[in-house]
Design a protein around this motif. Sequence first.
Motif, PDB file in Angstrom:
ATOM      1  N   ALA A  78      54.581  -3.834  17.976  1.00 44.10           N
ATOM      2  CA  ALA A  78      54.103  -3.151  16.576  1.00 44.10           C
ATOM      3  C   ALA A  78      54.691  -2.123  16.037  1.00 44.10           C
ATOM      4  O   ALA A  78      55.166  -1.278  16.856  1.00 44.10           O
ATOM      5  CB  ALA A  78      52.645  -3.203  17.023  1.00 44.10           C
ATOM      6  N   LYS A  79      55.016  -2.478  14.891  1.00 48.20           N
ATOM      7  CA  LYS A  79      55.680  -1.219  14.246  1.00 48.20           C
ATOM      8  C   LYS A  79      54.595  -0.586  13.564  1.00 48.20           C
ATOM      9  O   LYS A  79      53.568  -0.953  13.064  1.00 48.20           O
ATOM     10  CB  LYS A  79      56.602  -1.754  13.108  1.00 48.20           C
ATOM     11  CG  LYS A  79      57.781  -2.767  13.458  1.00 48.20           C
ATOM     12  CD  LYS A  79      58.576  -2.232  14.450  1.00 48.20           C
ATOM     13  CE  LYS A  79      59.646  -3.216  14.702  1.00 48.20           C
ATOM     14  NZ  LYS A  79      60.537  -2.937  15.631  1.00 48.20           N
ATOM     15  N   VAL A  80      54.804   0.955  13.490  1.00 48.61           N
ATOM     16  CA  VAL A  80      53.701   1.728  13.203  1.00 48.61           C
ATOM     17  C   VAL A  80      54.273   2.643  11.921  1.00 48.61           C
ATOM     18  O   VAL A  80      54.876   3.479  12.211  1.00 48.61           O
ATOM     19  CB  VAL A  80      53.187   2.692  14.157  1.00 48.61           C
ATOM     20  CG1 VAL A  80      52.145   3.526  13.634  1.00 48.61           C
ATOM     21  CG2 VAL A  80      52.613   1.687  15.432  1.00 48.61           C
ATOM     22  N   LEU A  81      53.544   2.662  10.897  1.00 50.04           N
ATOM     23  CA  LEU A  81      53.828   3.455   9.840  1.00 50.04           C
ATOM     24  C   LEU A  81      52.572   4.468   9.623  1.00 50.04           C
ATOM     25  O   LEU A  81      51.473   4.171   9.346  1.00 50.04           O
ATOM     26  CB  LEU A  81      53.861   2.712   8.237  1.00 50.04           C
ATOM     27  CG  LEU A  81      55.086   1.767   7.880  1.00 50.04           C
ATOM     28  CD1 LEU A  81      54.806   0.927   6.768  1.00 50.04           C
ATOM     29  CD2 LEU A  81      56.346   2.968   7.689  1.00 50.04           C
ATOM     30  N   MET A  82      53.058   5.939   9.671  1.00 51.24           N
ATOM     31  CA  MET A  82      52.102   6.798   9.579  1.00 51.24           C
ATOM     32  C   MET A  82      51.711   6.900   8.168  1.00 51.24           C
ATOM     33  O   MET A  82      52.750   7.000   7.241  1.00 51.24           O
ATOM     34  CB  MET A  82      52.408   8.020  10.215  1.00 51.24           C
ATOM     35  CG  MET A  82      52.930   7.946  11.755  1.00 51.24           C
ATOM     36  SD  MET A  82      51.481   7.252  12.749  1.00 51.24           S
ATOM     37  CE  MET A  82      50.187   8.365  12.602  1.00 51.24           C
ATOM     38  N   PHE A  83      50.357   6.977   7.947  1.00 50.75           N
ATOM     39  CA  PHE A  83      50.034   7.231   6.323  1.00 50.75           C
ATOM     40  C   PHE A  83      49.055   8.444   6.229  1.00 50.75           C
ATOM     41  O   PHE A  83      47.880   8.457   6.710  1.00 50.75           O
ATOM     42  CB  PHE A  83      49.300   5.859   6.105  1.00 50.75           C
ATOM     43  CG  PHE A  83      49.236   5.704   4.546  1.00 50.75           C
ATOM     44  CD1 PHE A  83      50.064   5.686   3.657  1.00 50.75           C
ATOM     45  CD2 PHE A  83      47.787   5.581   4.038  1.00 50.75           C
ATOM     46  CE1 PHE A  83      49.819   5.348   2.336  1.00 50.75           C
ATOM     47  CE2 PHE A  83      47.644   5.375   2.700  1.00 50.75           C
ATOM     48  CZ  PHE A  83      48.828   5.018   2.094  1.00 50.75           C
ATOM     49  N   SER A  84      49.515   9.223   5.690  1.00 54.49           N
ATOM     50  CA  SER A  84      48.981  10.707   5.688  1.00 54.49           C
ATOM     51  C   SER A  84      49.051  11.516   4.291  1.00 54.49           C
ATOM     52  O   SER A  84      49.990  11.132   3.464  1.00 54.49           O
ATOM     53  CB  SER A  84      49.433  11.368   6.761  1.00 54.49           C
ATOM     54  OG  SER A  84      49.128  12.923   6.899  1.00 54.49           O
ATOM     55  N   GLY A  85      47.967  12.232   4.193  1.00 56.36           N
ATOM     56  CA  GLY A  85      48.073  13.228   3.245  1.00 56.36           C
ATOM     57  C   GLY A  85      48.722  14.436   3.317  1.00 56.36           C
ATOM     58  O   GLY A  85      48.923  15.562   2.486  1.00 56.36           O
ATOM     59  N   PHE A  86      49.273  14.703   4.555  1.00 58.08           N
ATOM     60  CA  PHE A  86      49.616  15.932   5.271  1.00 58.08           C
ATOM     61  C   PHE A  86      51.218  15.822   5.417  1.00 58.08           C
ATOM     62  O   PHE A  86      51.510  14.933   5.808  1.00 58.08           O
ATOM     63  CB  PHE A  86      49.310  15.986   6.814  1.00 58.08           C
ATOM     64  CG  PHE A  86      47.741  16.191   7.061  1.00 58.08           C
ATOM     65  CD1 PHE A  86      47.157  17.618   6.656  1.00 58.08           C
ATOM     66  CD2 PHE A  86      46.967  15.446   7.270  1.00 58.08           C
ATOM     67  CE1 PHE A  86      45.661  17.492   6.826  1.00 58.08           C
ATOM     68  CE2 PHE A  86      45.389  15.429   7.548  1.00 58.08           C
ATOM     69  CZ  PHE A  86      44.828  16.645   7.152  1.00 58.08           C
ATOM     70  N   ASP A  87      51.825  16.656   4.434  1.00 57.80           N
ATOM     71  CA  ASP A  87      53.226  16.811   4.461  1.00 57.80           C
ATOM     72  C   ASP A  87      53.924  17.812   4.910  1.00 57.80           C
ATOM     73  O   ASP A  87      55.115  17.962   4.863  1.00 57.80           O
ATOM     74  CB  ASP A  87      53.602  16.710   3.037  1.00 57.80           C
ATOM     75  CG  ASP A  87      53.079  17.968   2.129  1.00 57.80           C
ATOM     76  OD1 ASP A  87      52.461  18.950   2.620  1.00 57.80           O
ATOM     77  OD2 ASP A  87      53.777  18.145   1.067  1.00 57.80           O
ATOM     78  N   ASP A  88      52.934  18.422   5.935  1.00 60.19           N
ATOM     79  CA  ASP A  88      54.062  19.612   6.700  1.00 60.19           C
ATOM     80  C   ASP A  88      54.737  19.133   7.797  1.00 60.19           C
ATOM     81  O   ASP A  88      54.358  18.155   8.387  1.00 60.19           O
ATOM     82  CB  ASP A  88      52.696  20.799   7.096  1.00 60.19           C
ATOM     83  CG  ASP A  88      51.869  20.133   8.019  1.00 60.19           C
ATOM     84  OD1 ASP A  88      51.981  20.333   9.202  1.00 60.19           O
ATOM     85  OD2 ASP A  88      50.964  19.554   7.555  1.00 60.19           O
ATOM     86  N   GLU A  89      55.495  20.019   8.350  1.00 60.16           N
ATOM     87  CA  GLU A  89      56.694  19.751   9.250  1.00 60.16           C
ATOM     88  C   GLU A  89      55.801  19.215  10.619  1.00 60.16           C
ATOM     89  O   GLU A  89      56.187  18.297  11.233  1.00 60.16           O
ATOM     90  CB  GLU A  89      57.447  20.682   9.405  1.00 60.16           C
ATOM     91  CG  GLU A  89      58.767  20.652  10.573  1.00 60.16           C
ATOM     92  CD  GLU A  89      59.422  21.825  10.853  1.00 60.16           C
ATOM     93  OE1 GLU A  89      60.109  21.800  11.947  1.00 60.16           O
ATOM     94  OE2 GLU A  89      59.709  22.504   9.634  1.00 60.16           O
ATOM     95  N   TYR A  90      54.839  19.963  11.076  1.00 53.86           N
ATOM     96  CA  TYR A  90      54.105  19.622  12.147  1.00 53.86           C
ATOM     97  C   TYR A  90      53.934  18.154  12.521  1.00 53.86           C
ATOM     98  O   TYR A  90      54.023  17.707  13.412  1.00 53.86           O
ATOM     99  CB  TYR A  90      52.958  20.473  12.267  1.00 53.86           C
ATOM    100  CG  TYR A  90      52.075  20.115  13.517  1.00 53.86           C
ATOM    101  CD1 TYR A  90      52.434  20.576  14.935  1.00 53.86           C
ATOM    102  CD2 TYR A  90      50.802  19.258  13.518  1.00 53.86           C
ATOM    103  CE1 TYR A  90      51.851  20.246  15.926  1.00 53.86           C
ATOM    104  CE2 TYR A  90      50.322  19.067  14.567  1.00 53.86           C
ATOM    105  CZ  TYR A  90      50.572  19.584  15.795  1.00 53.86           C
ATOM    106  OH  TYR A  90      50.134  19.130  16.775  1.00 53.86           O
TER     107      TYR A  90
END
Length: 209
Positions: A78-90
């Motif tokens: 399975a390929k996983v695309l992270m989907f987030s409102g967080f754009d910080d480097e961490y």
Amino acid sequence: MGQLKVMIVEDHPLMQMGIKRTLEKFDDIRVVGEASTGKRAMEIVDYAKPDVIIMDVKLPDSDGITTMKNIRMRNKNAKVLMFSGFDDEYYVVRALESGANGYLLKNVGGTELVEAVRQAADGLNPISPQLTGKVIPLARQNTKVSDRLTPREKEVWKLLSNGSSNAEISKTLYVSESTVKFHIRNIFHKLGVKNRVEAAKAAYRSTVA
């Protein structure tokens, strides 16, 4: 090629609904599962058998990165695309270093989201362009990595790491786009990577090694 089976792991009901409606507009994509918690995702992934999972970084009972790791132990394909409102480097670097196939911000458009799903299924690594500079903190690169590059390649890589397109690099350095592409190919070869995301991972690994 049959339909791409996509699973959505998102705790916000309206966002989950919006993603589903967007994906279902396309005949080559089928939503096979929805979950709002990491636990529920683990319960349905075995029978849903998704090709691509759109995974929220933050979940009520876990975080998406941990859930991704757990899912990968049961479904390595399975390929996983992270989907987030967080754009910080961490979050970005942690996700990519943990094996995410891509990282998209939640302000992405519907067309871009669908294209990212297709790219992930094809083995590519989609990432929101505005995140590139966060993933590759050039000032922290290990000298062994930078020593592999010529002075011009370092200039190209610095601009690329800040999210510049080939056209923008061409304009900044007063060279043709074909020359930019030539330098980027050399950079990828010297770093032993295939694309910008893999190069970002390699650069980050060198800073924590």
